[in-house]
Design an enzyme around this catalytic site. Structure first.
Site, short mmCIF file in Angstrom:
data_model
loop_
_atom_site.label_atom_id
_atom_site.label_comp_id
_atom_site.label_asym_id
_atom_site.label_seq_id
_atom_site.Cartn_x
_atom_site.Cartn_y
_atom_site.Cartn_z
N ASP A 175 0.81 -1.23 0.00
CA ASP A 175 0.00 0.00 0.00
C ASP A 175 0.84 1.28 0.00
O ASP A 175 0.66 2.15 0.86
CB ASP A 175 -0.92 0.02 1.22
CG ASP A 175 -1.67 -1.28 1.42
OD1 ASP A 175 -2.09 -1.87 0.41
OD2 ASP A 175 -1.83 -1.72 2.58
N GLU B 79 -11.54 0.56 -2.17
CA GLU B 79 -10.75 1.01 -1.02
C GLU B 79 -9.52 1.78 -1.49
O GLU B 79 -9.32 2.02 -2.67
CB GLU B 79 -10.34 -0.19 -0.18
CG GLU B 79 -9.52 -1.22 -0.94
CD GLU B 79 -9.33 -2.52 -0.19
OE1 GLU B 79 -9.79 -2.63 0.97
OE2 GLU B 79 -8.73 -3.45 -0.75
#
Length: 575
Positions: A44, A204
């Site tokens: 991420d 997301e």
């Protein structure tokens, strides 16, 4: 730079230390480089540029210190200069109350505003706490300069941080929702739904960008497996309605035969010349998606984003061509290693533990100390599974420290001085994914016999330590000489010709399952295997001492049958 095949690279010696750095310029307007640029577990990624320097943060979940900050001026050489979360006092009680192996720090975002760096994140699944955490600093090169957390209570995870032109601050989260945030108090405004993506599961990892009068909303969809993708929508107003790009997704490797899979969850930024780039996560697994012990790594891709148009993201591969990269340089302030450099650690007495070594939760005070005998490790009551007798308090007190496996092929070794006095006192080396997936080689007292214990399949096997080795430092080694298998060995530290191989294990054991969000750590552990009570081993339990810690990367795979050398082994000269 020539990309060697597996055969030539490993067996005919065409990979040589005189080759250029991991990137090579091909013309005045184009560059060739190799992914991943942040190899090893770097989930991420989020990045921001300030002047000519790039700053990135990645997810760390349960590991501590957490949220590493990497700095680069060339997008290839990344120096690890601090951890955002580096003190128990920043989030008192959070770590030791974290049970799940993939709970903790999820999907941080880094941003820069008014001479201050901000990192926003969500710390998941600690009962009775606010999950949202916001840290700030004016000096990313100093751990101590990072603030304690401002806590807030978002509706979902993966918070983004966005300053609008009127000075108001907004947080976008999974779903995708947006709220105004008071960055001083943590107070949040009303929740507004923005966009739920194109139909993929788990919309997301949102990031909002304002460009040419449009608000662009970049998100991840499809889950973090092989269906992972990046999609985008835009609106003239922050709160919508948002219109998706007609040919979403704008980046994915799903349904392909590419070696790099799970491509998604990215962030976009410019270089000093105004060229757009992106960093996202990917997994070097191939479409079979069975053996990928390094987990989710960070890859770099060029972006074309013309005025008023949608951004165009270049597909992720091992060998990339894109904008002219900034000039190579390692002239960066701050202490800390470059991500791909080898470890050469002897733990001088009184010195701090090297920055790239991490624990599984905040360690007990005094559990790890640099001494004149090397790294002193106090034995933890539990073994690495953290479940002696089902005692949850003891489950939190594992004595383990490790570094990310940052290379497809590598060699790690460390010298162990350890004299167990009681049955089941043990210390050794480990390839560690989670408390439920790890491969160990330890020195242990079994039935009054000093023994090696290897556990690579869930079942332990023991063998006697040679009598002549008793009382002498033993060098323990973990090596990946092939892409799919770990080999564990031991030898006298004073005589490497005594080397014996004690076990092999498949990389599949450290791929996915209980650790699908994380990646393998290579390091050391020490345990009394459940003796004692609470979190303490019995009084008088000896310490283990580790010295001559060495990690060397040998090669990186950029496809199923092609390798390039480790960046850390190469000179900075151009070809």
């Amino acid at each position: 730079m020539r990309v060697s095949s597996l055969t030539t690279a490993l067996f005919t010696g065409l990979i040589a230390p005189t080759l250029a750095h991991y990137t090579a310029s091909t013309s005045s307007t184009n560059s060739t480089y190799y992914n991943p640029v942040l190899p090893g577990w770097h989930s991420d990624p989020s990045c921001v540029r300030v002047n000519s320097t790039f700053y990135c943060v990645t997810s760390t979940f349960i590991s501590f210190p957490g949220l590493p900050i990497y700095v680069s001026t060339d997008l290839i050489n990344w120096k690890h200069v601090s951890h955002v979360w580096n003190r128990e006092s920043q989030l008192p009680g959070y770590s030791w109350n974290t049970i799940g192996q993939q709970d903790g720090m999820y999907a941080a975002t880094i941003r820069y505003h008014d001479d201050t760096f901000y990192v926003i994140c969500e710390y998941l699944n600690v009962p009775g706490t606010k999950a949202g955490v916001l840290f700030q600093t004016k000096d990313v090169f100093d751990d101590a300069a990072w603030s304690s957390a401002v806590n807030f209570d978002p509706p979902r995870n993966d918070p983004d941080l966005f300053w609008d032109e009127d000075g108001k601050v907004y947080v976008a989260t999974q779903g995708v929702f947006v709220q105004e945030l008071d960055i001083t108090t943590g107070a949040m405004g009303a929740v507004t739904s923005l966009w739920n993506g194109t139909g993929g599961v788990w919309p997301e990892g949102p990031h909002i960008y304002k460009r040419d009068g449009w608000y662009y909303l970049l998100i991840a969809e499809g889950g973090t497996g092989v269906d992972h993708a990046i999609t985008i929508a835009r609106s003239r107003n922050l709160t919508g309605p948002y219109t998706p790009k007609p040919d979403n997704p704008i980046l994915t490797n799903r349904g392909t035969q590419e070696y790099f899979q799970t491509v998604g969850h990215g962030d976009l930024f410019t270089d000093a010349q105004g060229n757009w780039w992106g960093l996202c996560l990917a997994t070097r697994s191939g479409p079979a998606f069975t053996s990928y012990p390094m987990g989710r790594e960070a890859v770099l891709f060029p972006v074309t984003w013309n005025e008023g148009e949608w951004p165009v993201l270049e597909p992720v591969t091992g060998k990339m061509n894109g904008w002219q990269l900034p000039a190579q340089s390692r002239q960066l302030p701050g202490l800390g290693p470059f991500n791909e450099d080898p470890d050469v650690y002897d733990f001088p007495a009184g010195e701090p533990i090297p920055r790239n070594l991490v624990y599984w939760r905040v360690p007990r005070p005094g559990a790890f100390t640099a001494t004149d005998k090397g790294l002193q490790v106090v034995l933890g009551r539990n073994d690495l599974t953290g479940e002696p007798g089902g005692n949850q308090a003891a489950a939190k007190a594992i004595s383990f420290v490790g570094r990310r496996q940052t290379h497809s092929l590598f060699t790690f070794s460390v010298d162990l001085a350890f004299s167990p006095q009681t049955v089941d006192q043990e210390a050794g080396v480990v390839a560690f994914l989670t408390q439920f997936a790890n491969i160990q080689l330890g020195v242990v007292l079994k039935d009054s016999q000093l023994s090696f214990r290897f556990n690579g399949t869930g079942e332990s096997k023991t063998s006697a330590v040679p009598t002549a080795w008793a009382g002498k430092p033993i060098r323990l080694q973990i090596q990946m000489a092939t892409l799919t298998e770990y080999t564990f060995s031991a030898m006298l530290a004073s005589n490497t010709s005594t080397k014996v191989d004690l076990g092999t294990a498949s990389g599949k054991l450290l791929s996915g399952e209980s650790g699908s969000f994380v990646g393998t750590l290579i390091g050391v552990y020490a345990t009394c295997n459940g003796a004692g009570s609470g979190i303490d081993c019995p009084s008088g339990t000896p310490n283990a001492y580790f010295n001559r810690w060495r990690y060397t990367g040998d090669a990186q795979y950029i496809s199923a049958n092609e390798t390039v050398p480790s960046t850390g082994n190469l000179s900075m000269s151009a070809v």
